[in-house]
Scaffold this active site. Sequence first.
Site, PDB file in Angstrom:
ATOM      1  N   PRO A  65      10.776  11.304   2.427  1.00 39.15           N
ATOM      2  CA  PRO A  65       9.659  11.904   1.696  1.00 39.15           C
ATOM      3  C   PRO A  65       9.104  13.101   2.463  1.00 39.15           C
ATOM      4  O   PRO A  65       9.067  13.097   3.698  1.00 39.15           O
ATOM      5  CB  PRO A  65       8.607  10.788   1.646  1.00 39.15           C
ATOM      6  CG  PRO A  65       9.318   9.536   2.067  1.00 39.15           C
ATOM      7  CD  PRO A  65      10.436   9.973   2.950  1.00 39.15           C
ATOM      8  N   GLY A  66       8.655  14.075   1.720  1.00 43.42           N
ATOM      9  CA  GLY A  66       7.831  15.120   2.315  1.00 43.42           C
ATOM     10  C   GLY A  66       6.410  14.598   2.412  1.00 43.42           C
ATOM     11  O   GLY A  66       6.177  13.400   2.612  1.00 43.42           O
TER      12      GLY A  66
ATOM     13  N   THR B 254       1.502   6.079  12.051  1.00 40.97           N
ATOM     14  CA  THR B 254       1.446   7.298  12.863  1.00 40.97           C
ATOM     15  C   THR B 254       0.431   7.098  13.982  1.00 40.97           C
ATOM     16  O   THR B 254      -0.561   6.379  13.807  1.00 40.97           O
ATOM     17  CB  THR B 254       0.994   8.527  12.034  1.00 40.97           C
ATOM     18  OG1 THR B 254      -0.252   8.218  11.401  1.00 40.97           O
ATOM     19  CG2 THR B 254       2.012   8.914  10.985  1.00 40.97           C
TER      20      THR B 254
ATOM     21  N   ILE C 166       3.228   4.408  -0.331  1.00 44.45           N
ATOM     22  CA  ILE C 166       4.557   4.562  -0.918  1.00 44.45           C
ATOM     23  C   ILE C 166       5.182   3.184  -1.156  1.00 44.45           C
ATOM     24  O   ILE C 166       5.834   2.952  -2.177  1.00 44.45           O
ATOM     25  CB  ILE C 166       5.454   5.411   0.023  1.00 44.45           C
ATOM     26  CG1 ILE C 166       4.974   6.866   0.031  1.00 44.45           C
ATOM     27  CG2 ILE C 166       6.921   5.330  -0.399  1.00 44.45           C
ATOM     28  CD1 ILE C 166       5.703   7.758   1.047  1.00 44.45           C
TER      29      ILE C 166
ATOM     30  N   TYR D  53       6.690   9.875  16.215  1.00 44.47           N
ATOM     31  CA  TYR D  53       7.022   9.593  14.807  1.00 44.47           C
ATOM     32  C   TYR D  53       8.332  10.272  14.417  1.00 44.47           C
ATOM     33  O   TYR D  53       9.208   9.652  13.787  1.00 44.47           O
ATOM     34  CB  TYR D  53       5.868  10.098  13.944  1.00 44.47           C
ATOM     35  CG  TYR D  53       5.966   9.817  12.467  1.00 44.47           C
ATOM     36  CD1 TYR D  53       5.512   8.610  11.934  1.00 44.47           C
ATOM     37  CD2 TYR D  53       6.466  10.772  11.588  1.00 44.47           C
ATOM     38  CE1 TYR D  53       5.571   8.372  10.562  1.00 44.47           C
ATOM     39  CE2 TYR D  53       6.526  10.545  10.221  1.00 44.47           C
ATOM     40  CZ  TYR D  53       6.073   9.337   9.705  1.00 44.47           C
ATOM     41  OH  TYR D  53       6.127   9.111   8.346  1.00 44.47           O
TER      42      TYR D  53
ATOM     43  N   GLN E 280       3.876  14.985  16.658  1.00 44.66           N
ATOM     44  CA  GLN E 280       4.583  13.782  16.204  1.00 44.66           C
ATOM     45  C   GLN E 280       5.902  13.549  16.958  1.00 44.66           C
ATOM     46  O   GLN E 280       6.900  13.149  16.349  1.00 44.66           O
ATOM     47  CB  GLN E 280       4.863  13.861  14.708  1.00 44.66           C
ATOM     48  CG  GLN E 280       3.623  13.618  13.847  1.00 44.66           C
ATOM     49  CD  GLN E 280       3.975  13.215  12.437  1.00 44.66           C
ATOM     50  OE1 GLN E 280       4.828  13.819  11.806  1.00 44.66           O
ATOM     51  NE2 GLN E 280       3.322  12.186  11.919  1.00 44.66           N
TER      52      GLN E 280
ATOM     53  N   ARG F 248       0.850  -1.208   0.000  1.00 41.79           N
ATOM     54  CA  ARG F 248       0.000   0.000   0.000  1.00 41.79           C
ATOM     55  C   ARG F 248       0.878   1.249   0.000  1.00 41.79           C
ATOM     56  O   ARG F 248       2.047   1.206   0.389  1.00 41.79           O
ATOM     57  CB  ARG F 248      -0.876   0.029   1.257  1.00 41.79           C
ATOM     58  CG  ARG F 248      -1.938  -1.048   1.247  1.00 41.79           C
ATOM     59  CD  ARG F 248      -3.017  -0.779   2.279  1.00 41.79           C
ATOM     60  NE  ARG F 248      -2.508  -0.766   3.639  1.00 41.79           N
ATOM     61  CZ  ARG F 248      -2.877   0.122   4.567  1.00 41.79           C
ATOM     62  NH1 ARG F 248      -3.729   1.081   4.284  1.00 41.79           N
ATOM     63  NH2 ARG F 248      -2.388   0.056   5.785  1.00 41.79           N
TER      64      ARG F 248
ATOM     65  N   ASN G 135      10.251   0.145   4.854  1.00 47.19           N
ATOM     66  CA  ASN G 135       9.275   1.189   4.549  1.00 47.19           C
ATOM     67  C   ASN G 135       8.102   1.192   5.525  1.00 47.19           C
ATOM     68  O   ASN G 135       7.474   2.229   5.728  1.00 47.19           O
ATOM     69  CB  ASN G 135       8.765   0.976   3.108  1.00 47.19           C
ATOM     70  CG  ASN G 135       7.495   1.749   2.833  1.00 47.19           C
ATOM     71  OD1 ASN G 135       7.534   2.961   2.640  1.00 47.19           O
ATOM     72  ND2 ASN G 135       6.353   1.059   2.844  1.00 47.19           N
TER      73      ASN G 135
ATOM     74  N   ASP H 273      -0.573  10.206  15.974  1.00 49.78           N
ATOM     75  CA  ASP H 273      -0.307  11.612  16.267  1.00 49.78           C
ATOM     76  C   ASP H 273      -1.116  12.106  17.462  1.00 49.78           C
ATOM     77  O   ASP H 273      -2.312  11.803  17.583  1.00 49.78           O
ATOM     78  CB  ASP H 273      -0.674  12.481  15.059  1.00 49.78           C
ATOM     79  CG  ASP H 273       0.220  12.243  13.844  1.00 49.78           C
ATOM     80  OD1 ASP H 273       1.192  11.466  13.950  1.00 49.78           O
ATOM     81  OD2 ASP H 273      -0.045  12.858  12.789  1.00 49.78           O
TER      82      ASP H 273
HETATM   83  N1  CAA Z   1       1.417  23.839  14.649  1.00 47.95           N
HETATM   84  C1  CAA Z   1       0.997  24.577  15.692  1.00 47.95           C
HETATM   85  N2  CAA Z   1      -0.160  24.358  16.311  1.00 47.95           N
HETATM   86  C2  CAA Z   1      -0.929  23.379  15.844  1.00 47.95           C
HETATM   87  C3  CAA Z   1      -0.559  22.563  14.755  1.00 47.95           C
HETATM   88  C4  CAA Z   1       0.679  22.853  14.148  1.00 47.95           C
HETATM   89  N3  CAA Z   1       1.102  22.141  13.116  1.00 47.95           N
HETATM   90  N4  CAA Z   1      -1.515  21.656  14.536  1.00 47.95           N
HETATM   91  C5  CAA Z   1      -2.460  21.881  15.442  1.00 47.95           C
HETATM   92  N5  CAA Z   1      -2.121  22.924  16.218  1.00 47.95           N
HETATM   93  C6  CAA Z   1      -2.865  23.520  17.316  1.00 47.95           C
HETATM   94  C7  CAA Z   1      -4.315  23.765  16.931  1.00 47.95           C
HETATM   95  O1  CAA Z   1      -4.436  25.011  16.280  1.00 47.95           O
HETATM   96  C8  CAA Z   1      -5.004  23.740  18.266  1.00 47.95           C
HETATM   97  O2  CAA Z   1      -4.754  24.931  18.932  1.00 47.95           O
HETATM   98  P1  CAA Z   1      -5.893  25.612  19.841  1.00 47.95           P
HETATM   99  O3  CAA Z   1      -6.177  24.615  20.947  1.00 47.95           O
HETATM  100  O4  CAA Z   1      -5.275  26.879  20.334  1.00 47.95           O
HETATM  101  O5  CAA Z   1      -7.062  25.813  18.933  1.00 47.95           O
HETATM  102  C9  CAA Z   1      -4.216  22.663  18.957  1.00 47.95           C
HETATM  103  O6  CAA Z   1      -2.941  22.581  18.363  1.00 47.95           O
HETATM  104  C10 CAA Z   1      -4.869  21.324  18.708  1.00 47.95           C
HETATM  105  O7  CAA Z   1      -5.044  20.889  19.918  1.00 47.95           O
HETATM  106  P2  CAA Z   1      -6.107  19.741  20.156  1.00 47.95           P
HETATM  107  O8  CAA Z   1      -6.054  19.447  21.600  1.00 47.95           O
HETATM  108  O9  CAA Z   1      -7.406  20.061  19.538  1.00 47.95           O
HETATM  109  O10 CAA Z   1      -5.411  18.573  19.310  1.00 47.95           O
HETATM  110  P3  CAA Z   1      -5.964  17.158  19.100  1.00 47.95           P
HETATM  111  O11 CAA Z   1      -5.720  16.340  20.306  1.00 47.95           O
HETATM  112  O12 CAA Z   1      -7.352  17.192  18.553  1.00 47.95           O
HETATM  113  O13 CAA Z   1      -4.966  16.688  17.978  1.00 47.95           O
HETATM  114  C11 CAA Z   1      -3.879  16.744  15.865  1.00 47.95           C
HETATM  115  C12 CAA Z   1      -5.076  17.161  16.674  1.00 47.95           C
HETATM  116  C13 CAA Z   1      -3.580  15.244  16.072  1.00 47.95           C
HETATM  117  C14 CAA Z   1      -2.677  17.534  16.279  1.00 47.95           C
HETATM  118  C15 CAA Z   1      -4.281  17.028  14.417  1.00 47.95           C
HETATM  119  O14 CAA Z   1      -4.332  18.417  14.246  1.00 47.95           O
HETATM  120  C16 CAA Z   1      -3.291  16.464  13.401  1.00 47.95           C
HETATM  121  O15 CAA Z   1      -3.400  15.312  13.025  1.00 47.95           O
HETATM  122  N6  CAA Z   1      -2.354  17.279  12.951  1.00 47.95           N
HETATM  123  C17 CAA Z   1      -1.426  16.874  11.885  1.00 47.95           C
HETATM  124  C18 CAA Z   1      -0.146  16.377  12.437  1.00 47.95           C
HETATM  125  C19 CAA Z   1       0.710  16.024  11.236  1.00 47.95           C
HETATM  126  O16 CAA Z   1       1.117  16.874  10.469  1.00 47.95           O
HETATM  127  N7  CAA Z   1       0.986  14.729  11.055  1.00 47.95           N
HETATM  128  C20 CAA Z   1       1.694  14.290   9.899  1.00 47.95           C
HETATM  129  C21 CAA Z   1       0.976  13.077   9.351  1.00 47.95           C
HETATM  130  S1  CAA Z   1       1.583  12.608   7.749  1.00 47.95           S
HETATM  131  C22 CAA Z   1       3.014  11.846   8.039  1.00 47.95           C
HETATM  132  O17 CAA Z   1       3.452  11.674   9.134  1.00 47.95           O
HETATM  133  C23 CAA Z   1       3.781  11.390   6.835  1.00 47.95           C
HETATM  134  C24 CAA Z   1       5.088  12.034   6.758  1.00 47.95           C
HETATM  135  O18 CAA Z   1       6.098  11.396   7.033  1.00 47.95           O
HETATM  136  C25 CAA Z   1       5.192  13.428   6.280  1.00 47.95           C
END
Ligand code: CAA
Length: 240
Positions: free
Chosen positions: A177-178, A86, A14, A147, A144, A12, A82, A88
Amino acid sequence: MARVALVTGGSRGIGAAISKALQAEGYSVAASYAGNDAAAEAFSGETGIKTYKWNVADYEASKAGIAQVEADLGPIDVVVANAGITKDAPFHKMTPEQWNAVIDTNLTGVFNTVHPVWPGMRERKFGRVIVISSINGQKGQFAQVNYAATKAGDLGIVKSLAQEGARAGITANAVCPGYIATEMVMAVPEKVRESIIGQIPAGRLGEPEEIARCVAFLASGDAGFINGSTISANGAQFFV
Ligand code: CAA
């Protein structure tokens, strides 16, 4: 005889693109997967690539699975670690279970995947170890801690393996990867994903095939002097 390649998490995302790219280059490919039988079956049906089910977090299961691949296809020349997950959560909400699951799969899973094939590579004086790290191992990422720790750890693994394997004709490299258009990235809440895409100068997510081509190059004879390196493919989102 065709060289043999193992791709963990190879049915699945990448991993599937990597399996197909290596198959197109003439390798005999084995793709391992952890749990999604339906996806593995569909992938095998589509590509003819044999799939094997084991959990990379389990050393004995990895060893047994790899022994089966080698019994079926022959000694593994190219191993692509690979498989990854996550879990997160912002650090203040991250549970020990979320930490351990990601460490066990993404970091210990690399040890479990490479360790069983390493002695054979040393004996045969040839091997290619390619670990799929991540931009988030290079720059860190909100929510993360687990991760990012594993993906940064991957870079330490390949830099160390490169030094140990160089004289035995083994290279070890990482691809970072990005953000790539896979289920893992699509699972990020849409608003967050849109904001991430806004931070990518290329203005788009990457395609799995764009990572697969990096892996095919690192596996090739042309990459024999590239050892301990990292190829970043992230649309200019981050520079090391
Ligand atoms: N930078 C700064 N602040 C951030 C943020 C970020 N990137 N992302 C979320 N926040 C903040 C929100 O704005 C929110 O702030 P407020 O409370 O002031 O509104 C707070 O953090 C979120 O808090 P919550 O308690 O609501 O968070 P949650 O428990 O619901 O969790 C989360 C949410 C899991 C963080 C969700 O936003 C998420 O999944 N974010 C993405 C994380 C990410 O980028 N993961 C990468 C996945 S892809 C991958 O990993 C592949 C790869 O190799 C690139």
